[in-house]
Design a protein around this motif. Structure first.
Motif, PDB file in Angstrom:
ATOM      1  N   ALA A  90       0.838  -1.212   0.000  1.00 25.03           N
ATOM      2  CA  ALA A  90       0.000   0.000   0.000  1.00 25.03           C
ATOM      3  C   ALA A  90       0.868   1.256   0.000  1.00 25.03           C
ATOM      4  CB  ALA A  90      -0.931  -0.007   1.213  1.00 25.03           C
ATOM      5  N   SER A  91       1.946   1.234   0.770  1.00 22.41           N
ATOM      6  CA  SER A  91       2.807   2.414   0.820  1.00 22.41           C
ATOM      7  C   SER A  91       3.523   2.636  -0.514  1.00 22.41           C
ATOM      8  CB  SER A  91       3.813   2.325   1.975  1.00 22.41           C
ATOM      9  OG  SER A  91       4.738   1.298   1.770  1.00 22.41           O
ATOM     10  N   MET A  92       3.955   1.561  -1.171  1.00 23.65           N
ATOM     11  CA  MET A  92       4.619   1.696  -2.463  1.00 23.65           C
ATOM     12  C   MET A  92       3.671   2.246  -3.527  1.00 23.65           C
ATOM     13  SD  MET A  92       7.024  -1.732  -2.496  1.00 23.65           S
ATOM     14  CE  MET A  92       7.691  -1.463  -4.142  1.00 23.65           C
ATOM     15  N   ILE A  93       2.439   1.751  -3.533  1.00 22.60           N
ATOM     16  CA  ILE A  93       1.456   2.225  -4.514  1.00 22.60           C
ATOM     17  C   ILE A  93       1.084   3.683  -4.234  1.00 22.60           C
ATOM     18  CG2 ILE A  93      -0.949   1.969  -5.282  1.00 22.60           C
ATOM     19  CD1 ILE A  93      -0.497  -1.096  -5.105  1.00 22.60           C
ATOM     20  N   THR A  94       0.872   4.003  -2.964  1.00 23.36           N
ATOM     21  CA  THR A  94       0.529   5.378  -2.595  1.00 23.36           C
ATOM     22  C   THR A  94       1.665   6.334  -2.948  1.00 23.36           C
ATOM     23  OG1 THR A  94      -0.929   4.606  -0.841  1.00 23.36           O
ATOM     24  CG2 THR A  94      -0.125   6.872  -0.661  1.00 23.36           C
ATOM     25  N   GLY A  95       2.892   5.928  -2.633  1.00 24.01           N
ATOM     26  CA  GLY A  95       4.055   6.743  -2.979  1.00 24.01           C
ATOM     27  C   GLY A  95       4.182   6.932  -4.481  1.00 24.01           C
ATOM     28  N   MET A  96       3.972   5.845  -5.227  1.00 25.64           N
ATOM     29  CA  MET A  96       4.058   5.921  -6.684  1.00 25.64           C
ATOM     30  C   MET A  96       2.983   6.850  -7.238  1.00 25.64           C
ATOM     31  SD  MET A  96       3.479   3.094  -9.631  1.00 25.64           S
ATOM     32  CE  MET A  96       1.744   3.482  -9.567  1.00 25.64           C
ATOM     33  N   ASP A  97       1.768   6.746  -6.711  1.00 26.85           N
ATOM     34  CA  ASP A  97       0.687   7.625  -7.172  1.00 26.85           C
ATOM     35  C   ASP A  97       1.040   9.091  -6.961  1.00 26.85           C
ATOM     36  OD1 ASP A  97      -0.987   5.609  -8.083  1.00 26.85           O
ATOM     37  OD2 ASP A  97      -2.222   5.574  -6.272  1.00 26.85           O
ATOM     38  N   PHE A  98       1.561   9.414  -5.785  1.00 28.50           N
ATOM     39  CA  PHE A  98       1.932  10.792  -5.486  1.00 28.50           C
ATOM     40  C   PHE A  98       3.055  11.272  -6.403  1.00 28.50           C
ATOM     41  CE2 PHE A  98       4.646  13.831  -3.210  1.00 28.50           C
ATOM     42  CZ  PHE A  98       3.741  14.869  -3.037  1.00 28.50           C
ATOM     43  N   VAL A  99       4.059  10.435  -6.569  1.00 34.03           N
ATOM     44  CA  VAL A  99       5.218  10.800  -7.395  1.00 34.03           C
ATOM     45  C   VAL A  99       4.800  11.034  -8.842  1.00 34.03           C
ATOM     46  CG1 VAL A  99       7.393   9.917  -8.343  1.00 34.03           C
ATOM     47  CG2 VAL A  99       6.932   9.704  -5.904  1.00 34.03           C
ATOM     48  N   THR A 100       3.996  10.130  -9.393  1.00 32.46           N
ATOM     49  CA  THR A 100       3.609  10.272 -10.795  1.00 32.46           C
ATOM     50  C   THR A 100       2.638  11.437 -10.987  1.00 32.46           C
ATOM     51  OG1 THR A 100       1.906   8.552 -10.568  1.00 32.46           O
ATOM     52  CG2 THR A 100       4.052   7.870 -11.411  1.00 32.46           C
ATOM     53  N   LYS A 101       1.709  11.620 -10.069  1.00 33.72           N
ATOM     54  CA  LYS A 101       0.750  12.727 -10.171  1.00 33.72           C
ATOM     55  C   LYS A 101       1.470  14.073 -10.188  1.00 33.72           C
ATOM     56  CE  LYS A 101      -2.933  14.971  -7.602  1.00 33.72           C
ATOM     57  NZ  LYS A 101      -3.344  15.211  -6.245  1.00 33.72           N
ATOM     58  N   ASN A 102       2.528  14.193  -9.411  1.00 35.38           N
ATOM     59  CA  ASN A 102       3.260  15.453  -9.305  1.00 35.38           C
ATOM     60  C   ASN A 102       4.474  15.538 -10.226  1.00 35.38           C
ATOM     61  OD1 ASN A 102       1.923  17.067  -7.048  1.00 35.38           O
ATOM     62  ND2 ASN A 102       2.035  14.988  -6.232  1.00 35.38           N
ATOM     63  N   GLU A 103       4.639  14.524 -11.054  1.00 35.38           N
ATOM     64  CA  GLU A 103       5.728  14.467 -12.041  1.00 35.38           C
ATOM     65  C   GLU A 103       7.120  14.526 -11.401  1.00 35.38           C
ATOM     66  OE1 GLU A 103       4.800  17.415 -15.035  1.00 35.38           O
ATOM     67  OE2 GLU A 103       3.009  16.318 -15.660  1.00 35.38           O
ATOM     68  N   PHE A 104       7.274  13.785 -10.307  1.00 35.82           N
ATOM     69  CA  PHE A 104       8.561  13.671  -9.633  1.00 35.82           C
ATOM     70  C   PHE A 104       9.265  12.357  -9.964  1.00 35.82           C
ATOM     71  CE2 PHE A 104       6.368  16.168  -5.996  1.00 35.82           C
ATOM     72  CZ  PHE A 104       6.652  17.379  -6.585  1.00 35.82           C
ATOM     73  N   SER A 105       8.751  11.586 -10.931  1.00 36.20           N
ATOM     74  CA  SER A 105       9.287  10.246 -11.204  1.00 36.20           C
ATOM     75  C   SER A 105      10.777  10.256 -11.503  1.00 36.20           C
ATOM     76  CB  SER A 105       8.530   9.584 -12.357  1.00 36.20           C
ATOM     77  OG  SER A 105       7.185   9.395 -12.004  1.00 36.20           O
ATOM     78  N   ARG A 106      11.202  11.162 -12.345  1.00 35.76           N
ATOM     79  CA  ARG A 106      12.624  11.189 -12.696  1.00 35.76           C
ATOM     80  C   ARG A 106      13.479  11.552 -11.480  1.00 35.76           C
ATOM     81  NH1 ARG A 106      15.780  13.393 -17.936  1.00 35.76           N
ATOM     82  NH2 ARG A 106      17.823  12.810 -17.160  1.00 35.76           N
ATOM     83  N   LEU A 107      13.053  12.556 -10.756  1.00 33.99           N
ATOM     84  CA  LEU A 107      13.782  13.013  -9.570  1.00 33.99           C
ATOM     85  C   LEU A 107      13.956  11.884  -8.558  1.00 33.99           C
ATOM     86  CD1 LEU A 107      14.865  15.470  -7.816  1.00 33.99           C
ATOM     87  CD2 LEU A 107      12.537  15.616  -6.939  1.00 33.99           C
ATOM     88  N   ILE A 108      12.891  11.161  -8.281  1.00 33.55           N
ATOM     89  CA  ILE A 108      12.931  10.136  -7.237  1.00 33.55           C
ATOM     90  C   ILE A 108      13.507   8.819  -7.741  1.00 33.55           C
ATOM     91  CG2 ILE A 108      11.451   8.777  -5.673  1.00 33.55           C
ATOM     92  CD1 ILE A 108      11.984  11.686  -4.788  1.00 33.55           C
ATOM     93  N   SER A 109      13.458   8.581  -9.036  1.00 32.35           N
ATOM     94  CA  SER A 109      13.973   7.307  -9.548  1.00 32.35           C
ATOM     95  C   SER A 109      15.488   7.304  -9.693  1.00 32.35           C
ATOM     96  CB  SER A 109      13.327   6.947 -10.885  1.00 32.35           C
ATOM     97  OG  SER A 109      13.717   7.847 -11.909  1.00 32.35           O
ATOM     98  N   GLU A 110      16.099   8.491  -9.747  1.00 30.38           N
ATOM     99  CA  GLU A 110      17.554   8.521  -9.923  1.00 30.38           C
ATOM    100  C   GLU A 110      18.271   8.341  -8.584  1.00 30.38           C
ATOM    101  OE1 GLU A 110      18.786  12.243 -11.653  1.00 30.38           O
ATOM    102  OE2 GLU A 110      18.298  13.386  -9.884  1.00 30.38           O
ATOM    103  N   PRO A 111      19.479   7.779  -8.644  1.00 27.08           N
ATOM    104  CA  PRO A 111      20.265   7.661  -7.408  1.00 27.08           C
ATOM    105  C   PRO A 111      20.528   9.056  -6.842  1.00 27.08           C
ATOM    106  CG  PRO A 111      21.305   6.450  -9.203  1.00 27.08           C
ATOM    107  CD  PRO A 111      20.182   7.243  -9.798  1.00 27.08           C
ATOM    108  N   ASN A 112      20.532   9.174  -5.545  1.00 30.51           N
ATOM    109  CA  ASN A 112      20.775  10.467  -4.912  1.00 30.51           C
ATOM    110  C   ASN A 112      22.271  10.767  -4.951  1.00 30.51           C
ATOM    111  OD1 ASN A 112      21.012  12.701  -3.245  1.00 30.51           O
ATOM    112  ND2 ASN A 112      19.501  11.950  -1.772  1.00 30.51           N
ATOM    113  N   PRO A 113      22.682  11.770  -5.730  1.00 31.64           N
ATOM    114  CA  PRO A 113      24.114  12.060  -5.868  1.00 31.64           C
ATOM    115  C   PRO A 113      24.742  12.634  -4.596  1.00 31.64           C
ATOM    116  CG  PRO A 113      22.832  13.729  -6.987  1.00 31.64           C
ATOM    117  CD  PRO A 113      21.865  12.689  -6.520  1.00 31.64           C
ATOM    118  N   THR A 114      23.925  13.031  -3.638  1.00 29.40           N
ATOM    119  CA  THR A 114      24.472  13.595  -2.403  1.00 29.40           C
ATOM    120  C   THR A 114      24.828  12.511  -1.398  1.00 29.40           C
ATOM    121  OG1 THR A 114      22.304  13.922  -1.362  1.00 29.40           O
ATOM    122  CG2 THR A 114      23.162  15.728  -2.723  1.00 29.40           C
TER     123      THR A 114
END
Length: 172
Positions: A90-114
């Protein structure tokens, strides 16, 4: 206690964060050029460095804020279930829904360079009731891969949900 980097609406710092969120979401860390970002925010590169010190620190502010928004939703979804696997799904689906709705998919799918600790992975780890296997490693990799596929338009959000459901399908 308020985080020191939260900008006052309408300030230069606020405008930089707004533009940076848009740019990092569209282009990822490597694709963002500080000069172009500053121009879009109608500022100088000096303003970016004055407020954030570096591209990596600006990215860290953006990434931390978006991850917190995602985690807030994932935690809420997980709290509805006693079964850890159902909570994780449920948390993965909810997180995915939020990320895709707000168009953050690329930001969150990439490795964190920091190289900051992955808080979403830690959250999934805390939900994992199988102490013998670090399932969160596979789950977070799968989740980010699904988000990457969505960001590249290789799969739809609906297919992403189907893949997450498939991960939790138990064979009889």
């Amino acid at each position: 206690m308020m985080k020191e980097w939260i900008p006052i609406p309408g300030t230069n710092k606020d405008r930089l964060i707004t533009v940076a969120l848009e740019e990092f979401s569209k282009k990822g860390f490597e694709g963002v050029n500080i000069t172009e970002l500053a121009e879009k925010a109608q500022m100088t590169t000096g303003a970016v460095y004055h407020h954030f010190g570096s591209k990596a620190k600006l990215y860290e502010v953006i990434r931390t804020e978006i991850e917190q928004r995602i985690l807030d939703r994932m935690e809420g979804a997980a709290s509805l279930f006693d079964n850890p696997n159902e909570a994780i799904k449920a948390s993965m689906i909810t997180g995915m829904d939020f990320v895709t709705k707000n168009e953050f998919s690329r930001l969150i799918s990439e490795p964190n360079p920091t190289n900051k600790t992955d808080r979403i992975e830690r959250f999934l780890s805390d939900l994992n009731n199988n102490n013998d296997l670090p399932l969160e490693l596979v789950l977070i990799a799968s989740w980010r891969s699904i988000l990457k596929g969505i960001s590249k338009e290789e799969i739809t959000s609906k297919q992403g949900k189907e893949l997450i459901n498939w991960l939790f399908k138990k064979e009889s």
